[in-house]
Scaffold this active site. Sequence first.
Site, PDB file in Angstrom:
ATOM      1  N   HIS A 131      37.425  48.554  29.286  1.00 23.67           N
ATOM      2  CA  HIS A 131      37.545  48.654  30.742  1.00 23.67           C
ATOM      3  C   HIS A 131      36.275  49.174  31.405  1.00 23.67           C
ATOM      4  CE1 HIS A 131      42.143  49.049  29.932  1.00 23.67           C
ATOM      5  NE2 HIS A 131      41.736  47.799  29.881  1.00 23.67           N
ATOM      6  N   CYS A 139      26.598  45.627  41.490  1.00 22.73           N
ATOM      7  CA  CYS A 139      26.699  45.215  42.887  1.00 22.73           C
ATOM      8  C   CYS A 139      28.062  44.556  43.119  1.00 22.73           C
ATOM      9  CB  CYS A 139      25.581  44.230  43.227  1.00 22.73           C
ATOM     10  SG  CYS A 139      25.608  43.757  44.977  1.00 22.73           S
TER      11      CYS A 139
HETATM   12  C1  BV8 Z   1      43.899  41.264  33.892  1.00 23.21           C
HETATM   13  C2  BV8 Z   1      39.699  51.076  34.474  1.00 23.21           C
HETATM   14  C3  BV8 Z   1      43.764  38.985  34.501  1.00 23.21           C
HETATM   15  C4  BV8 Z   1      39.740  51.574  35.872  1.00 23.21           C
HETATM   16  C5  BV8 Z   1      41.935  50.297  33.879  1.00 23.21           C
HETATM   17  C6  BV8 Z   1      51.617  42.479  37.352  1.00 23.21           C
HETATM   18  C7  BV8 Z   1      50.832  42.508  38.490  1.00 23.21           C
HETATM   19  C8  BV8 Z   1      49.425  42.583  38.426  1.00 23.21           C
HETATM   20  C9  BV8 Z   1      48.797  42.640  37.183  1.00 23.21           C
HETATM   21  C10 BV8 Z   1      49.601  42.624  36.074  1.00 23.21           C
HETATM   22  C11 BV8 Z   1      50.979  42.546  36.135  1.00 23.21           C
HETATM   23  N1  BV8 Z   1      51.461  42.558  34.857  1.00 23.21           N
HETATM   24  C12 BV8 Z   1      50.446  42.647  33.995  1.00 23.21           C
HETATM   25  C13 BV8 Z   1      49.315  42.651  34.732  1.00 23.21           C
HETATM   26  C14 BV8 Z   1      47.998  42.731  34.213  1.00 23.21           C
HETATM   27  C15 BV8 Z   1      47.479  44.166  34.370  1.00 23.21           C
HETATM   28  C16 BV8 Z   1      48.419  45.141  33.673  1.00 23.21           C
HETATM   29  O1  BV8 Z   1      48.470  45.169  32.457  1.00 23.21           O
HETATM   30  N2  BV8 Z   1      49.188  45.930  34.452  1.00 23.21           N
HETATM   31  C17 BV8 Z   1      50.115  46.861  33.839  1.00 23.21           C
HETATM   32  C18 BV8 Z   1      50.116  48.173  34.609  1.00 23.21           C
HETATM   33  C19 BV8 Z   1      51.489  46.213  33.832  1.00 23.21           C
HETATM   34  N3  BV8 Z   1      46.229  44.143  33.673  1.00 23.21           N
HETATM   35  C20 BV8 Z   1      45.129  43.833  34.374  1.00 23.21           C
HETATM   36  O2  BV8 Z   1      45.098  43.686  35.576  1.00 23.21           O
HETATM   37  C21 BV8 Z   1      43.884  43.642  33.521  1.00 23.21           C
HETATM   38  N4  BV8 Z   1      43.258  42.434  33.929  1.00 23.21           N
HETATM   39  O3  BV8 Z   1      44.997  41.112  33.423  1.00 23.21           O
HETATM   40  O4  BV8 Z   1      43.158  40.268  34.464  1.00 23.21           O
HETATM   41  C22 BV8 Z   1      42.639  38.077  34.684  1.00 23.21           C
HETATM   42  C23 BV8 Z   1      42.232  37.266  33.624  1.00 23.21           C
HETATM   43  C24 BV8 Z   1      41.199  36.368  33.836  1.00 23.21           C
HETATM   44  C25 BV8 Z   1      40.534  36.318  35.075  1.00 23.21           C
HETATM   45  C26 BV8 Z   1      40.931  37.174  36.117  1.00 23.21           C
HETATM   46  C27 BV8 Z   1      41.990  38.062  35.926  1.00 23.21           C
HETATM   47  C28 BV8 Z   1      42.901  44.777  33.761  1.00 23.21           C
HETATM   48  C29 BV8 Z   1      43.473  46.055  33.202  1.00 23.21           C
HETATM   49  C30 BV8 Z   1      42.409  47.129  33.270  1.00 23.21           C
HETATM   50  C31 BV8 Z   1      42.678  48.036  34.449  1.00 23.21           C
HETATM   51  N5  BV8 Z   1      41.709  49.148  34.421  1.00 23.21           N
HETATM   52  N6  BV8 Z   1      41.015  51.269  33.855  1.00 23.21           N
HETATM   53  C32 BV8 Z   1      39.867  53.070  35.912  1.00 23.21           C
HETATM   54  O5  BV8 Z   1      39.958  53.705  34.844  1.00 23.21           O
HETATM   55  O6  BV8 Z   1      39.857  53.601  37.034  1.00 23.21           O
HETATM   56  S1  BV8 Z   1      43.418  50.558  33.091  1.00 23.21           S
HETATM   57  C33 BV8 Z   1      43.761  52.226  33.033  1.00 23.21           C
HETATM   58  O7  BV8 Z   1      45.041  52.309  32.398  1.00 23.21           O
HETATM   59  C34 BV8 Z   1      42.837  53.040  32.146  1.00 23.21           C
HETATM   60  O8  BV8 Z   1      41.814  52.286  31.529  1.00 23.21           O
HETATM   61  C35 BV8 Z   1      43.768  53.547  31.078  1.00 23.21           C
HETATM   62  O9  BV8 Z   1      43.149  53.700  29.884  1.00 23.21           O
HETATM   63  C36 BV8 Z   1      44.729  52.427  31.041  1.00 23.21           C
HETATM   64  C37 BV8 Z   1      45.959  52.608  30.224  1.00 23.21           C
HETATM   65  O10 BV8 Z   1      46.462  53.844  30.475  1.00 23.21           O
HETATM   66  P1  BV8 Z   1      46.480  54.840  29.208  1.00 23.21           P
HETATM   67  O11 BV8 Z   1      45.098  54.992  28.688  1.00 23.21           O
HETATM   68  O12 BV8 Z   1      47.526  54.393  28.252  1.00 23.21           O
HETATM   69  O13 BV8 Z   1      46.855  56.168  29.904  1.00 23.21           O
HETATM   70  P2  BV8 Z   1      48.315  56.596  30.352  1.00 23.21           P
HETATM   71  O14 BV8 Z   1      48.152  57.718  31.314  1.00 23.21           O
HETATM   72  O15 BV8 Z   1      49.109  55.384  30.743  1.00 23.21           O
HETATM   73  O16 BV8 Z   1      48.985  57.138  29.006  1.00 23.21           O
HETATM   74  C38 BV8 Z   1      48.467  58.306  28.399  1.00 23.21           C
HETATM   75  C39 BV8 Z   1      49.215  58.414  27.080  1.00 23.21           C
HETATM   76  O17 BV8 Z   1      48.701  59.519  26.370  1.00 23.21           O
HETATM   77  C40 BV8 Z   1      50.700  58.653  27.264  1.00 23.21           C
HETATM   78  O18 BV8 Z   1      51.404  57.866  26.312  1.00 23.21           O
HETATM   79  C41 BV8 Z   1      50.866  60.135  26.931  1.00 23.21           C
HETATM   80  O19 BV8 Z   1      52.119  60.405  26.325  1.00 23.21           O
HETATM   81  C42 BV8 Z   1      49.769  60.339  25.930  1.00 23.21           C
HETATM   82  N7  BV8 Z   1      49.194  61.675  25.887  1.00 23.21           N
HETATM   83  C43 BV8 Z   1      49.004  62.557  26.907  1.00 23.21           C
HETATM   84  N8  BV8 Z   1      48.366  63.658  26.447  1.00 23.21           N
HETATM   85  C44 BV8 Z   1      48.137  63.458  25.120  1.00 23.21           C
HETATM   86  C45 BV8 Z   1      48.670  62.202  24.753  1.00 23.21           C
HETATM   87  N9  BV8 Z   1      48.599  61.715  23.505  1.00 23.21           N
HETATM   88  C46 BV8 Z   1      47.997  62.494  22.572  1.00 23.21           C
HETATM   89  N10 BV8 Z   1      47.464  63.711  22.846  1.00 23.21           N
HETATM   90  C47 BV8 Z   1      47.521  64.222  24.097  1.00 23.21           C
HETATM   91  N11 BV8 Z   1      47.002  65.437  24.358  1.00 23.21           N
END
Ligand code: BV8
Length: 302
Positions: A131, A139
Site C-alpha cells: 500500500h 503528484c
Molecule cells: C482496489 C493505505 C481496485 C492508506 C490502505 C467495496 C467498495 C469499495 C471497495 C471495495 C469494496 N469491497 C472490496 C473493495 C476493495 C477495497 C477493500 O478491500 N475494502 C475493504 C475495506 C472491504 N480494496 C481497495 O480499494 C484496494 N484497491 O481494490 O482497487 C482496482 C483495481 C484495478 C484498478 C483500479 C482499482 C486498495 C486497498 C488499499 C487501501 N489502503 N492503506 C493508508 O494507510 O492511509 S488499507 C489500510 O487497511 C491499511 O493499509 C491497513 O494495513 C489495511 C488493513 O488494515 P489492517 O492492517 O488489517 O489493520 P486493522 O486495524 O484492520 O487490523 C489490525 C489487526 O491487528 C486487528 O486484527 C487487531 O486485532 C490486531 N492487533 C491489534 N493490536 C495488535 C494486533 N495484533 C497483534 N499484536 C497487537 N499488538
Amino acid sequence: ALNSVKSSVVPQADLESFQACINSSTRILALLGAGLSASSGLPTFRGAGGLWRTHDATSLATPEAFSANPGLVWQFYSYRRHMALQAKPNPAHYALAELARRKDGFMTLSQNVDGLSPRANHPEDKLKLLHGSLFDVKCSDFFCNYAEKNNYTDPIVPALAIPTEDGSDPTTNENIAKRELDISDHNVPIPELDHSHLPKCPQCKQGLLRPGVVWFGEALPKKVLRDIDDWIEFSEKIDLIMVIGTSAKVYPAAAYVDEARAKGARVAVINMDRSHAPASGMRQGDWFFQGDAAQILPEILK
Ligand code: BV8
C-alpha cells in the site's frame, strides 16, 4: 541440562510444532498489518485507533476525500507521518527482519505504510509494500509522473504545522511537540487550509503533491503485484504463511492467504483478537498465537 526455558507467551506444544515447521520450511510468506506496529504506539485502522479526531480513517484514505478537501486529508497524513517518525520499530519488526536474513525463501508482504519494517533494516528484496509508504509523495495530477521517495520532512510544508494560539512560529520544536498534543485532542478545530498552502508539485508546477499510499479504490503498485505473483508462481510449494496483526479484511492483500493455502501452506495467525482469523477460517495443522505481536514474534521466531 536444564529444560529450555518455558516460553512466556505461547503454549509449549504450539511453540515446538511451529518451530519445527519454520526450520523445515523453504518457502515462507508473511502478511503484515497495522497490529504489528501497535506496540510501537501507532493506532490500528479498526478498533479504537481507527479514528482520527472525528473522522473514520478509511473515509479519509480515498481519492474522493483528497479532491474534496486536500487540506483535511493532508492534515491526516501529516499527523500520521509525524507519529510514525516519533515511533520506533518494535521487537517483532526486528525478528521478521532477522528471519528474512536467515531464510532465503522468505517473502514479506506488508500492508503497513508506517516505514517501521524498512527502519528495522528488513532486507529490501524480501519486503513488498502493498500500500505504498507515508514517506513517498507523488503528484496528484493524472498527467504528471513526479514521484519522490523517503521524504521525511515534518511537517512537509509549514502550513501543516497546526497554528499556535499566540501566533508564534508553529514549526519550532516546542510548538511541534505541542502540536502533537493538540492533534490528538479531538476538540482542537481542524483549520481550513487552502491549496496555496499545500505541497505543490515541483515538476509540473500545477498539481498538488499527495501521499504515495494506495487509497481505497486505487490499484496496488503494478511492479509489487508482479513481483509477488512471480514469487508465488516460482514456488513449487509454499510451506507456511504467517498472518500478523491484520484483520485481513482489505483486498487484494487478504487474498494472499488463500493463494498460499492453494500452494499447500499452513497458516499461523498472530493476533490480539481470537476472532480475527482469515476469512477462510482456520484448518487442521494451523496455529493461532493470541497476543501482542511484539511479544510473540521474537518468541516463536528465535
Ligand atoms: C482496489 C493505505 C481496485 C492508506 C490502505 C467495496 C467498495 C469499495 C471497495 C471495495 C469494496 N469491497 C472490496 C473493495 C476493495 C477495497 C477493500 O478491500 N475494502 C475493504 C475495506 C472491504 N480494496 C481497495 O480499494 C484496494 N484497491 O481494490 O482497487 C482496482 C483495481 C484495478 C484498478 C483500479 C482499482 C486498495 C486497498 C488499499 C487501501 N489502503 N492503506 C493508508 O494507510 O492511509 S488499507 C489500510 O487497511 C491499511 O493499509 C491497513 O494495513 C489495511 C488493513 O488494515 P489492517 O492492517 O488489517 O489493520 P486493522 O486495524 O484492520 O487490523 C489490525 C489487526 O491487528 C486487528 O486484527 C487487531 O486485532 C490486531 N492487533 C491489534 N493490536 C495488535 C494486533 N495484533 C497483534 N499484536 C497487537 N499488538
